[in-house]
Design an enzyme around this catalytic site. Structure first.
Site, short mmCIF file in Angstrom:
data_model
loop_
_atom_site.label_atom_id
_atom_site.label_comp_id
_atom_site.label_asym_id
_atom_site.label_seq_id
_atom_site.Cartn_x
_atom_site.Cartn_y
_atom_site.Cartn_z
N GLU A 1 -7.01 7.18 4.09
CA GLU A 1 -6.04 6.66 5.06
C GLU A 1 -5.91 5.13 4.94
O GLU A 1 -4.82 4.58 5.08
CB GLU A 1 -6.45 7.06 6.49
CG GLU A 1 -6.26 8.56 6.72
CD GLU A 1 -6.82 9.05 8.05
OE1 GLU A 1 -8.01 8.80 8.30
OE2 GLU A 1 -6.07 9.67 8.82
N GLY B 1 -10.81 8.96 6.17
CA GLY B 1 -10.44 7.61 6.58
C GLY B 1 -10.30 6.66 5.41
O GLY B 1 -9.50 5.72 5.45
N GLU C 1 -10.96 16.33 6.48
CA GLU C 1 -11.36 16.38 7.88
C GLU C 1 -11.48 17.80 8.42
O GLU C 1 -12.36 18.08 9.25
CB GLU C 1 -10.37 15.58 8.74
CG GLU C 1 -10.49 14.07 8.64
CD GLU C 1 -9.70 13.47 7.47
OE1 GLU C 1 -9.29 14.22 6.56
OE2 GLU C 1 -9.52 12.25 7.46
N ALA D 1 -14.52 8.18 7.43
CA ALA D 1 -15.11 7.62 8.64
C ALA D 1 -16.61 7.83 8.55
O ALA D 1 -17.07 8.71 7.81
CB ALA D 1 -14.54 8.33 9.86
C1 3H9 Z 1 -12.78 11.05 8.72
O1 3H9 Z 1 -12.67 10.27 7.82
C2 3H9 Z 1 -11.94 10.97 9.96
C3 3H9 Z 1 -10.77 10.04 9.84
O2 3H9 Z 1 -9.62 10.73 9.40
C4 3H9 Z 1 -10.36 9.46 11.16
C5 3H9 Z 1 -11.30 8.67 11.93
C6 3H9 Z 1 -10.68 8.05 13.12
N1 3H9 Z 1 -20.26 9.15 6.54
O3 3H9 Z 1 -22.78 14.55 -0.41
P1 3H9 Z 1 -23.78 13.59 -0.97
C7 3H9 Z 1 -23.74 10.47 3.04
S1 3H9 Z 1 -13.91 12.30 8.70
C8 3H9 Z 1 -21.56 8.86 6.49
O4 3H9 Z 1 -25.14 14.07 -1.22
P2 3H9 Z 1 -22.24 13.45 -3.36
C9 3H9 Z 1 -24.45 11.81 3.04
O5 3H9 Z 1 -24.88 12.16 4.34
C10 3H9 Z 1 -14.82 12.03 7.20
N2 3H9 Z 1 -22.38 9.29 5.49
O6 3H9 Z 1 -23.24 12.89 -2.29
C11 3H9 Z 1 -25.59 11.53 2.10
O7 3H9 Z 1 -26.57 10.81 2.84
P3 3H9 Z 1 -28.11 10.99 2.53
C12 3H9 Z 1 -14.07 12.50 6.03
C13 3H9 Z 1 -21.82 10.02 4.53
O8 3H9 Z 1 -22.12 12.41 -4.39
C14 3H9 Z 1 -24.97 10.58 1.08
O9 3H9 Z 1 -23.79 10.06 1.69
N3 3H9 Z 1 -14.92 12.40 4.83
C15 3H9 Z 1 -20.46 10.37 4.54
O10 3H9 Z 1 -22.61 14.83 -3.77
C16 3H9 Z 1 -24.61 11.21 -0.22
O11 3H9 Z 1 -23.80 12.37 0.04
C17 3H9 Z 1 -15.70 13.40 4.45
O12 3H9 Z 1 -15.73 14.46 5.04
C18 3H9 Z 1 -19.66 9.89 5.60
N4 3H9 Z 1 -18.35 10.15 5.67
O13 3H9 Z 1 -20.84 13.59 -2.60
C19 3H9 Z 1 -16.51 13.16 3.21
N5 3H9 Z 1 -20.19 11.13 3.45
O14 3H9 Z 1 -28.28 10.50 1.12
C20 3H9 Z 1 -17.82 13.86 3.29
C21 3H9 Z 1 -21.36 11.25 2.79
O15 3H9 Z 1 -28.76 10.17 3.58
N6 3H9 Z 1 -18.67 13.54 2.15
N7 3H9 Z 1 -22.34 10.60 3.44
O16 3H9 Z 1 -28.36 12.46 2.66
C22 3H9 Z 1 -18.55 14.19 0.98
O17 3H9 Z 1 -17.73 15.05 0.77
C23 3H9 Z 1 -19.56 13.85 -0.09
O18 3H9 Z 1 -20.66 13.24 0.53
C24 3H9 Z 1 -19.01 12.88 -1.18
C25 3H9 Z 1 -20.20 12.46 -2.09
C26 3H9 Z 1 -17.98 13.65 -2.02
C27 3H9 Z 1 -18.40 11.66 -0.59
#
Ligand code: 3H9
Length: 703
Positions: free
Chosen positions: A114, A111, A134, A72
């Protein structure tokens, strides 16, 4: 793809194309294709459009840039939710009358996973990872993750995945085989392609194969029941709750899986959604989301020079710290040249590094072959000349400024002109150390935390003359090491240890005023700290901090006199290593209360005529946190840290601060400037000069 096959959709984050009988929905919303409102809307519109298109037999959802959907859109949290909501989107996907295939690579998370679970087929590159992280944001999956995942991998594996929040390798997950009678009839992935394949083409070929063989099916996971494995739910929920150490989300996730195990997908998703929404509004989730954002900010630096490409790293010192640093570098694929002053010390250092790798193999973190490959990049010598081709040299020798100065004087003659020279000192003045080299701009601090191969935090220390390139190099290296790197300035203990000293001083004072060792440690751990402050001192060695404070490397900064610690040191009670410190350690290394330690502190208090008080646990926590907060504000005012949130990151990763409480400065911000000022005044009135009287609380608003 022929231009004429592009189908119009008024959405900049999604495009639709037709490839013969295949409809392609492509998400292109960098950096991680998060499920923004536009992406959600685009998916629904795309499915609808292709359903109504008689040419189309099957639909693929795929992504551009570096990953399939990573979740999400975190940026939308905290804003009023907008339709279409994700649960409706995933249900729309599953209900489609044409099969939908998720084409996955990178990290399909939350998400994003999902969405994939709701698709009728999933294909992926072998090196893909998936997960429901999450809980790390204080949430549970809110779009069917707790419902569809157990219907494929079984309740047991789903419980593990949902409550741990970990990322899982696609290949490993696809090995899960459920019992024959289970109607979870398939593996998680219908095809895994080797990582060198062009995923888009491989997915199209896979789909074309299904069309040609007339075997397309609408595999609706939601129509399955959950395979009821033999699970002692009560015990499992207790286990999850214990491991969560105060975090709510993992326990809620486990309970949702338990409560919904016999429900239909619709009822299960309603239950899940209600719990998700409650958690989304919780203080814990706000703090955890803050922590996620704070880490991303800390990583952002704006150097005017490019980092040096680092391949070979010299590490001087094979003690616990040096061998831990070497292990961290080797694990990330660097070549390491380890240096010690004699063969015996060198052999001991190499053995420690090997033991670290063996332990990783034993714990299943890597294969023995992978460990051997990485260890092949280790060279060791007693001759400094072997460092002449290193791009980065880090010293981790005895904490004595003269020893370090003499070492860098030698390195100055041997190392490349552009080699970054780093000291791992915890307390000493890096400007003074840098003064001995001919080009002090090469010198920086790289302050690792012990054990350096495990602890995530790295303080990159900017000395007065450090060059932009040297700093950029250290930050880039930190990223490769998968550390959480924070840029700080030079002062006593830099950001983390200076605050720890301030916190420790307040703890010491409370001991003298009558709080017991056990009460202080219990109060702080019950509040959420990973360890009690006195148990920490015993672990690291009471003499270490004592010697650092006594050396007074910064004449203008008074770290304060730790009277209780001094008494322990005078009595050779140095902590675990001498079998006694604030606690006594039994033959199994278990801490026991020791009346002798308490008596020594009491004697000192009487000698100093310290007025005795009664403390509640809340008094202890409040006073300790205010000491941290006030020192944090001073550090920010002095420019030692760039942002207050950098301090939070340091405390979350270096000092066991509970992540679901955001960090000390986050706590202060939650309290607000008015309340904080009042609390500081009250403490100052009660405790004299011990709490900093002159902190600028208005700085809280700035960051
Ligand atoms: C969810 O999904 C809830 C659902 O079940 C239900 C909903 C109803 N959104 O970490 P990085 C940005 S909860 C927006 O340096 P990497 C991050 O801020 C969500 N932005 O890269 C950064 O921005 P900036 C569940 C996001 O390659 C840029 O991407 N998902 C999101 O080392 C690069 O990030 C998570 O918890 C996001 N969801 O790692 C995943 N995610 O460049 C959380 C990242 O402006 N994310 N950004 O600073 C991660 O674990 C890592 O970012 C990921 C990439 C592994 C994806």
């Amino acid at each position: 793809m022929n231009e004429s096959n592009k189908t119009q959709i008024s959405n900049t984050q999604i495009s639709l194309e037709k490839n013969a009988q295949i409809g392609l929905i492509t998400i292109d919303y960098p950096p991680v294709n998060a499920l923004s409102q536009m992406v959600r809307q685009g998916i629904v519109d795309g499915v609808e459009q292709f359903e109504n298109d008689d040419d189309i037999k099957v639909i693929i959802i795929r992504c551009k840039s570096k990953t399939f959907v990573a979740g999400a859109d975190i940026k939308e949290f905290g804003k009023p939710p907008t339709a279409p909501f994700l649960p409706d989107v995933v249900n729309r996907i599953e209900a489609s009358n044409k099969p939908i295939i998720a084409s996955m690579f990178g990290t399909s998370l939350g998400g994003g996973f999902e969405v994939a679970l709701a698709c009728h087929y999933r294909v992926a590159l072998e090196n893909s990872k998936v997960g429901l992280p999450e809980v790390n944001l204080g949430l549970i999956p809110g779009a069917g993750g707790t419902q569809r995942l157990p219907r494929i991998v079984g309740a047991k594996k789903a419980l593990e995945m949902v409550t741990s929040g970990k990322h899982y390798s696609a290949t490993a997950l696809n090995e899960i085989q459920l019992p024959q009678d289970s109607d979870s009839h398939r593996f998680l992935f219908d095809a895994l392609f080797t990582s060198d394949k062009d995923l888009d083409q491989a997915t199209i070929d896979f789909v074309q194969g299904l069309i040609d063989s007339n075997s397309l099916q609408l595999n609706r996971v939601g129509e399955n029941t959950i395979n009821q494995e033999d699970i002692d739910w009560d015990a499992e929920i207790k286990k999850v709750s214990k491991k969560a150490r105060g975090k709510l989300a993992p326990t809620v996730a486990a309970k949702v899986l338990f409560e919904t195990r016999d429900l239909s997908i619709a009822d299960g998703m309603n239950y899940e959604r209600a719990e998700f929404l409650k958690l989304r509004e919780s203080e814990q989730s706000a703090a955890l989301r803050f922590a996620f954002g704070a880490e991303k900010k800390a990583a952002k630096t704006n150097f005017s020079a490019e980092p040096l490409a680092v391949n070979k790293v010299g590490i001087i010192g094979g003690g616990n710290m040096g061998s831990g640093i070497a292990t961290a570098f080797l694990s990330s694929g660097f070549s390491v040249q380890l240096i010690e002053q004699n063969q015996q010390a060198l052999d001991a250092g190499v053995s420690k590094i090997k033991a670290n790798f063996e332990s990783n193999v034993k714990r299943g973190r890597m294969t023995s072959a992978a460990a051997q490959n990485l260890l092949a990049n280790l060279s060791s010598a007693t001759d400094y000349q072997t460092l002449s081709d290193c791009e980065l040299v880090i010293e981790a020798v005895f904490e004595d400024i003269e020893v370090k100065k003499s070492l860098f004087t030698q390195l100055d003659k041997i190392c490349r002109d552009d080699c970054v020279l780093a000291t791992n000192t915890s307390y000493l003045d890096i400007n003074e150390i840098a003064s001995v080299i001919s080009n002090p701009s090469q010198m920086i601090g790289m302050h690792f935390f012990s054990p350096a191969n495990i602890m995530k935090l790295l303080e990159v220390v900017r000395a007065e003359k450090s060059s932009e390139q040297a700093l950029a190099t250290a930050m880039a290296v930190g990223k490769r090491l998968k550390k959480v790197s924070v840029l700080v300035g030079v002062c006593f203990g830099f950001a983390g240890n200076r605050m720890y000293t301030r916190y420790g001083r307040e703890i010491q004072q409370m001991l003298l005023e009558g709080a017991s060792i056990e009460q202080i440690d219990r109060a702080m751990t019950a509040w959420g700290m990973a360890m009690g402050p006195l148990a920490v001192q015993d672990l690291s060695g009471i003499d270490i901090g004592h010697n650092a404070r006594s050396a007074q490397p910064f004449p203008d900064y008074d770290p304060g006199y730790f009277r209780a610690a001094a008494v322990m040191v005078e009595n050779q009670r140095l902590g675990r290593k001498t079998g006694q410190g604030f606690y006594r350690y039994d033959e199994n290394g278990k801490p026991q209360s020791d009346p002798q330690a308490a008596a020594l502190i009491q004697e000192k208090a009487q000698e100093l005529k310290v007025e005795q008080k009664t403390f509640t646990d809340e008094d202890i926590v409040e006073r300790a946190l205010l000491a941290l907060t006030s020192e944090g504000l001073k550090l920010f005012a002095e420019g030692i840290v760039q942002r207050l949130s950098d301090i939070d990151v340091i405390w979350l990763h270096g000092y066991g601060f509970p992540r679901h409480k955001g960090g000390p400065m986050y706590q202060a911000r939650q309290m607000g400037a008015t309340k904080l000022t009042e609390a500081l005044k009250q403490l100052q009135a009660k405790n004299g000069e011990l709490i900093w009287p002159d902190v600028d609380v208005s700085l809280l608003q700035e960051n």
